[in-house]
Design an enzyme around this catalytic site. Structure first.
Site, PDB file in Angstrom:
ATOM      1  N   SER A 265       0.836  -1.200   0.000  1.00  0.00           N
ATOM      2  CA  SER A 265       0.000   0.000   0.000  1.00  0.00           C
ATOM      3  C   SER A 265       0.873   1.253   0.000  1.00  0.00           C
ATOM      4  CB  SER A 265      -0.876   0.016   1.255  1.00  0.00           C
ATOM      5  OG  SER A 265      -0.064   0.286   2.384  1.00  0.00           O
ATOM      6  N   LYS A 266       0.222   2.374  -0.208  1.00  0.00           N
ATOM      7  CA  LYS A 266       0.931   3.646  -0.217  1.00  0.00           C
ATOM      8  C   LYS A 266       1.610   3.861   1.134  1.00  0.00           C
ATOM      9  CE  LYS A 266       0.376   8.578  -1.011  1.00  0.00           C
ATOM     10  NZ  LYS A 266       1.303   8.906   0.025  1.00  0.00           N
ATOM     11  N   ARG A 267       0.935   3.414   2.191  1.00  0.00           N
ATOM     12  CA  ARG A 267       1.499   3.588   3.525  1.00  0.00           C
ATOM     13  C   ARG A 267       2.858   2.882   3.670  1.00  0.00           C
ATOM     14  NH1 ARG A 267      -2.203   1.489   7.334  1.00  0.00           N
ATOM     15  NH2 ARG A 267      -3.827   2.288   5.956  1.00  0.00           N
ATOM     16  N   ASP A 270       5.413   5.135   2.202  1.00  0.00           N
ATOM     17  CA  ASP A 270       5.707   6.279   3.070  1.00  0.00           C
ATOM     18  C   ASP A 270       6.593   5.851   4.241  1.00  0.00           C
ATOM     19  OD1 ASP A 270       4.159   7.756   1.404  1.00  0.00           O
ATOM     20  OD2 ASP A 270       2.368   7.755   2.674  1.00  0.00           O
TER      21      ASP A 270
END
Ligand code: GLU
Length: 509
Positions: A265-267, A270
């Site tokens: 996921s994008k998380r 990050d």
């Protein structure tokens, strides 16, 4: 029977930037099409107006272009099956929804959103989940439960209604997925999905099946998350009478997080510091910027190579593949069923492989914007030669400047660690003597400079290592870089002498 022409489509919804998982889906479609001499279509699935994000479609198209995937038919270059945006095909879908109502495979449902919320809450209160299906449909307000006259009246009054698929209760739906093999679903466990909404738009399911049929799609290659929709899609083909031209399905494995369980996921990006989007994206609402592979200094060739190996392998040890090569050897048989773990370090490795073997002229082209931004005058400088000297040392285009700045500018500071270790008390005196010696070199060539320095160092018994490190610090500002004498040759005599003098004057021990 003549072989069906391969036609595949990438069908993203423009709800935001394209995730790298989406790029991989596009890539596998593209490779499959090219391998089989087929067409690669782009269809924008924008029937859900509430999730539409401005700029997302342009972003998708730019991403595919950056990756080198040529679109044979799409919104920008329509073929014979256009339009290629579902919002522009609105009129097409209604007739098929009506055809299904007519044949008894779908029905009108008049339940308002409030009524549906109320049944859901009532079920939740009993710790149950409400499903609109054979067990409940007769207690809802629809054309199966209501009188014919009442239904006709409501329709004549244009009372908002949806069209739902009447899921059969006695069917086992089977298929042979090109990646997963035999798959089986019990229709009785599925709900009566909405096919056509009250706003006059089809839902994903209807639009997707109708368009795949009308666009003569031969193979549907998409993410694993769509597997649960497969039985409905298969039944739609059957009920619409299109079984003979139904595409073959292939559901791609998930891309997994670098560590732990679950989907990337994008998380994760990050948290672990890597991009999950091909290009940088600015959220039109919040203004937040998400990193992109392109802006982070990745080459599209490396990005594509890495993605191709997420869930596919050639069956050999080879890891570096050009997109042309992939087009020749790709096959769905070699796509794995299980999830493919994403490895950000390996992704950097791929980039290094490509960057360090790029030809110098191309590297200069990619370096140009940085040089322009730094206001460097490269008129009399052989930049190609310079990038060629350092390319082995970099993994990203944006590391080029740090590795080459000293070719263009005098150092403005000196690495304190190197100073501490290398700039011994006697060094400034030695450097001054070396400066005077090389000032006499007439033919300013690496070998000549080296000879002069070596002669002096040997005659004085200073120690070659000590002197080389000190000279490097003076010329480069640190302890890195390619051959020092070659650097001196490139920056020229005047600049070399000036840097040695500056170092003697300015380096504080
Ligand atoms: N619009 C769907 C998506 O966003 C397409 C799924 C499919 O390929 O059928 O992924």
């Amino acid at each position: 029977m003549s072989e069906r022409k391969v036609r595949v489509r990438f069908a993203p919804s423009p709800t935001g930037p394209l995730h790298m998982g989406g790029v991989r889906t596009a890539l596998f479609n593209y490779l499959f099409a090219k391998k089989n001499g087929g067409d690669f279509l782009l269809r924008i699935e924008d029937t859900d107006q509430t999730r539409y994000v401005p700029g997302a479609e342009a972003y998708i198209i730019e991403s595919l272009k950056w990756c080198g995937m040529h679109i044979d038919e799409g919104p920008e270059n329509p073929g014979e099956c256009g339009p290629y945006r579902q919002s522009e095909r609105k009129e097409i879908y209604r007739q098929y929804a009506l055809q299904l109502v007519e044949s008894g495979d779908a029905y009108y449902a008049f339940d308002t959103p409030e009524e549906l919320d109320a049944v859901r809450s009532a079920h939740e209160a009993k710790k149950e989940t409400f499903t609109y299906n054979a067990a409940t449909r007769m207690s809802m307000r629809n054309s199966l439960s209501m009188d014919k006259e009442e239904v006709e009246k409501l329709l004549a009054e244009n009372v908002p209604c949806v069209i739902r698929f009447k899921m059969p209760t006695d069917r086992e739906v089977t298929d042979t997925d090109l990646i997963r093999g035999n798959v089986k679903f019990q229709a009785a466990l599925l709900d009566d999905k909405v096919l056509y909404k009250a706003d006059g738009m089809p839902t994903y399911h209807l639009a997707n099946v109708v368009d795949d049929y009308l666009m003569n799609i031969s193979h549907v290659i998409r993410g694993e998350e769509w597997l649960p929709s497969l039985p409905l899609h298969i039944l739609l083909y059957e009920k619409l009478g299109w079984e003979a031209s139904r595409p073959q399905f292939a559901h791609l494995p998930l891309i997994l997080k670098p560590v732990g369980k679950g989907k990337l996921s994008k998380r994760d990006g990050d948290k672990l510091g890597f991009p999950v989007f091909p290009l940088e994206w600015q959220d039109p609402k919040t203004g937040d910027i998400s990193r992109g592979y392109r802006e982070d200094g990745y080459l599209p060739e490396a990005f594509i190579n890495m993605l191709a190996l997420l869930g596919w392998n050639s069956g050999t040890e080879q890891e570096i593949f050009s997109i042309e090569e992939l087009c020749n050897i790709f096959s769905l048989e070699r796509v794995t069923k299980s999830g493919a773990r994403f490895d950000p370090e390996k992704t950097k490795w791929f980039n290094h492989q490509y960057v360090s073997t790029l030809d110098n002229a191309k590297l200069v082209e990619l370096f140009q914007p940085t040089l322009a931004a730094k206001n460097v005058n490269v008129e009399n400088i052989d930049v190609e030669n310079i990038v060629g000297m350092v390319k082995e040392r970099i993994s990203f285009i944006n590391e080029l400047w740090d590795q080459t700045a000293f070719f263009f500018e005098d150092p403005t500071s000196y690495d304190p660690k190197v100073v501490k270790k290398r700039w011994k008390e006697a060094v400034p005196g030695y450097v001054t003597e070396i400066k005077e010696a090389i000032a006499t070199v007439e033919e300013w060539e690496a070998s000549k400079i080296k000879e002069t320095v070596s002669d002096l160092v040997n005659s004085k018994e200073w120690g070659f290592g000590l002197i080389m490190n000190a000279l490097r610090l003076a010329v480069v500002g640190g302890g890195f870089g390619p051959d020092l004498f070659e650097i001196c040759q490139i920056i020229g005599k005047e600049t070399t002498l000036r840097r040695l003098e500056n170092a003697v004057q300015n380096i504080q021990r």
